[in-house]
Design an enzyme around this catalytic site. Structure first.
Site, PDB file in Angstrom:
ATOM      1  N   HIS A  35      45.462  54.583 -18.423  1.00 28.86           N
ATOM      2  CA  HIS A  35      46.634  54.844 -17.576  1.00 28.86           C
ATOM      3  C   HIS A  35      47.466  55.996 -18.154  1.00 28.86           C
ATOM      4  O   HIS A  35      47.966  56.849 -17.419  1.00 28.86           O
ATOM      5  CB  HIS A  35      47.532  53.602 -17.501  1.00 28.86           C
ATOM      6  N   LYS A 149      37.320  55.220 -12.439  1.00 33.22           N
ATOM      7  CA  LYS A 149      36.622  53.975 -12.800  1.00 33.22           C
ATOM      8  C   LYS A 149      36.454  53.077 -11.576  1.00 33.22           C
ATOM      9  O   LYS A 149      35.396  52.519 -11.353  1.00 33.22           O
ATOM     10  CB  LYS A 149      37.332  53.212 -13.908  1.00 33.22           C
TER      11      LYS A 149
END
Ligand code: PAF
Length: 282
Positions: A35, A149
């Site tokens: 993140h 992802k």
């Protein structure tokens, strides 16, 4: 710099009153280095960087890990401060679902929402697209950054933006991995150290598969499958090669493609994928 934390729609509106170009990273919290890298990528794309932290109930199916999903707001705010985030939107469920969780109006992801992840989790992408559309309506970003992802999620968000003619640029960011190759995920926190070792078979299988790119899609799949079959503690849900838009490819296909895998390690469902350029050798 400490970000402004907006807990309500009104606080968010006030925080964004003078915002210039807005870059946005939507998250469900439990922030990790993956993140942080999305935020670093997004930072120069806008005058104001907004991160949302919201564990969205409607993208979890019955029996999934909604209640157990890690909630680590204080640590998340420290990550956001480090990455120069201006505004963190961390609403309660009522702020995002004012009419309750069984909203009558939701977003239908279409056929792409029913395959791969959608086959295992039939209501997942309806929940994801509905909340991303709500977050886009609230944050009004110029640009939004998502990780590769969750590649099917990214493909569906791009499709939603195109089909609903939303004025948001969607940017994908390559998967961030641990030094041993495991794709970073908030769900890695559920793995024991033995399961972590077992989970390394996913990235290893993709690497070994990609080495067969000049032989063709079938060879890529066969090589990757052999790695997974030989691995302990890995229960494969799917292993596929697709075109970049997740369309099916056959062994004659040449050009950009993706190899994607989903597998259960213990009770944790893990995803990984890698780009591969298929070009038959001379
Ligand atoms: O990828 C995620 O963390 C979530 O699916 C998202 C995009 C924040 C929507 O809840």
């Amino acid at each position: 710099m400490t970000p402004v934390v907006a807990r309500t729609r009104a606080e968010l509106r006030a925080a964004l009153a003078v915002s210039g170009r807005v870059a946005f990273v939507p998250t469900m919290g439990a922030l990790h280095d993956g993140h942080a890298r999305l935020m670093r990528h997004a930072r120069p794309l806008g005058d104001t960087l907004v991160v949302s932290i919201f564990v969205n109930p409607t993208q979890f199916g019955p029996g999934e890990d909604l209640d157990a999903y890690p909630r680590t707001l204080d640590a998340d705010l420290r990550v956001c401060a480090r990455e120069g985030v201006d505004v963190v939107f961390a609403p309660d469920v009522d702020e995002v679902y004012p009419g309750g969780l069984d909203d009558a109006v939701t977003l239908d992801p279409g056929p792409l929402g029913q395959v791969l992840e959608g086959a295992a989790r039939p209501t997942h992408f309806r929940g994801v697209l509905t909340v991303v559309a709500k977050l886009f309506a609230l944050v009004r970003p110029d640009v939004a950054v998502f990780g590769d992802k969750d590649f099917q999620q990214l493909a569906l968000v791009r499709r939603m933006v195109r089909d609903l003619v939303l004025d948001v640029e969607v940017v994908g960011h390559p998967i961030v991995r641990e030094a041993d190759g495991l794709a970073l995920s908030s769900r890695n926190a559920y793995l024991t150290s033995e399961q972590h070792d077992h989970a390394l078979a996913l990235s290893r299988a993709l690497r070994v598969g990609v080495e067969q790119a000049t032989v063709g899609a079938d060879a890529v799949l066969k090589a990757a499958r052999e790695v997974l079959d030989a691995a302990d503690g890995v229960d494969v849900d799917y292993l596929v090669v697709t075109d970049p838009l997740l369309g099916a490819v056959d062994d004659t296909y040449e050009g950009e493609a993706r190899i994607l895998v989903a597998a259960r390690v213990g009770t944790t469902r893990l995803l990984d994928n890698q780009p591969v350029v298929l070009r038959k050798g001379p």
